[in-house]
Enzyme design. Structure first.
Site, PDB file in Angstrom:
ATOM      1  N   MET A 258      -1.534  10.651  -0.030  1.00 13.70           N
ATOM      2  CA  MET A 258      -2.089  10.563   1.320  1.00 13.70           C
ATOM      3  C   MET A 258      -3.488   9.944   1.372  1.00 13.70           C
ATOM      4  SD  MET A 258       0.518  11.505   2.784  1.00 13.70           S
ATOM      5  CE  MET A 258       0.077  11.638   4.514  1.00 13.70           C
ATOM      6  N   HIS A 277       7.299   4.803   2.860  1.00 21.06           N
ATOM      7  CA  HIS A 277       6.731   5.179   4.162  1.00 21.06           C
ATOM      8  C   HIS A 277       7.859   5.565   5.117  1.00 21.06           C
ATOM      9  CE1 HIS A 277       3.870   5.151   7.465  1.00 21.06           C
ATOM     10  NE2 HIS A 277       4.772   4.487   8.173  1.00 21.06           N
TER      11      HIS A 277
END
Ligand code: GRF
Length: 355
Positions: A258, A277
């Protein structure tokens, strides 16, 4: 006729060398390490270290201290042989063997002008006692970059499994649950992916991601992300690059990592970092992609595996998979459906990569 046995110098010899240099206004460089199986990475590093001063002493860990540092299978070469090989290098003026795990006592005895260390350290991560001894000696400290993919451990691994040398070597980065990481490990286990994970790195010390690595016997590395929760510090970026290089990684996989990677990782692994993603890029970049899909009223969503470049979620798309958005979906239910697709798509891309 056998040649006379090589004799390393004593700390006293080296201190005299240092004092002679000092009197002539010249500088002695000091470095230390195990130097078990000498490789090009060592040689390049030693040449750079030597260029920092006028003469260089290499302190080599004794066999006992290598065992204490690296485990019972090491060293491969005994201390006299390691010292003799090092002494033959152009960059090396003196070799001394030391028995402690740290070079602290030797540094205090020799008082080098310059201390050089390989790039898996930062000045702050040097052992505190070693650092204090260097400060007391007035030595300047230089951390030199590592040579990618060159390490004694990687050399030993190649030698042990020559038939596997084509196997893809992965470094996986994650911050959270690690379900994509588990999917990679499963694919390796069931033989659909001929790869190994050399290192798993996380910016979250207690993440299930790192737990998964530990449980699988994979080198699990926490890297402190720095003070800003939204931005990975420069030191952390550097540390990550060094860990990946040291592990001899071919391809870096971001599996729920992240944080945004920049130089030097992206430079060192140009076009060799991929990300998964949870959207059909270029739609819905950023952290809350499933919620964005719901907000936009999309009938369909999915996942994308793409190359990573300096812009978020913008590198070249390698593969996509689609899933429907169902009536009553929340961000969580949609994300869970997307993840199921990710768990097939990502290992598939990796299997293609090595072909
Ligand atoms: C995945 O949805 C991935 O697409 C995104 O972060 C999530 C990670 O999930 N980048 P996990 O940690 O692999 O379970």
């Amino acid at each position: 006729m056998s040649s006379p046995e090589f004799l390393p110098m004593t700390a006293e010899d080296v201190r005299r060398l240092r004092d002679r240099l000092d009197a002539a206004g010249r500088k002695l460089v000091f470095t230390n390490g195990c130097f078990d199986l000498l490789h090009a990475g060592h040689v390049r590093y030693l040449n750079q270290a030597r260029a920092l001063g006028d003469a260089m002493v290499v302190a080599v860990n004794s066999d006992a201290s290598v065992r204490a540092l690296k485990g019972p299978a090491r060293p491969v070469n005994n201390e006299n042989d390691r010292a003799e090989v090092l002494a033959a290098l152009r960059a090396v003026d003196a070799v001394v063997v030391f028995d402690d795990e740290r070079a602290t006592r030797l540094i205090s005895a020799i008082r080098p002008h310059i201390y050089a260390k390989g790039g898996d350290y930062t000045v702050d991560s040097l052992n505190a006692e070693e650092r204090a001894a260097l400060d007391a000696a007035g030595a300047s400290i230089h951390i030199l970059p590592l040579v990618p993919g060159r390490s004694t451990t990687a050399t030993l691994k190649r030698a042990a499994t020559p038939e596997k040398s084509a196997r893809l070597c992965l470094g996986v980065l994650g911050s959270g649950v690690g379900s994509n990481f588990q999917a990679i490990l499963k694919a390796i286990q069931n033989g659909t992916l001929d790869a190994e994970v050399a290192i798993a790195i996380s910016d979250q010390a207690d993440s299930p991601f790192l737990e998964t690595a530990r449980a699988a016997g994979i080198h699990a590395q926490f890297v402190n992300p720095g003070a800003n929760p939204r931005r990975l510090s420069d030191a952390a970026q550097k540390e990550i690059a060094e860990h990946l290089q040291r592990a001899g990684v071919d391809l870096v996989v971001l599996a729920g990592f992240m944080k945004i990677l920049r130089a030097p990782v992206l430079d060192a692994f140009s076009d060799r970092v991929i990300n998964v993603h949870p959207s059909l890029l270029p739609r819905h970049k950023g952290a809350d992609a499933p919620q964005q899909a719901l907000d936009a009223g999309d009938a369909e969503s999915g996942c994308t595996v793409h190359l990573v470049n300096a812009e978020v979620d913008s590198g070249r798309t390698l593969a996509q998979a689609r899933v429907p958005v169902l009536p009553g979906d929340t961000a969580e239910t949609l994300h869970a459906r997307i993840k199921e697709a990710e768990h097939k798509l990502l290992p598939g891309v990796l299997a293609e990569w090595q072909a």
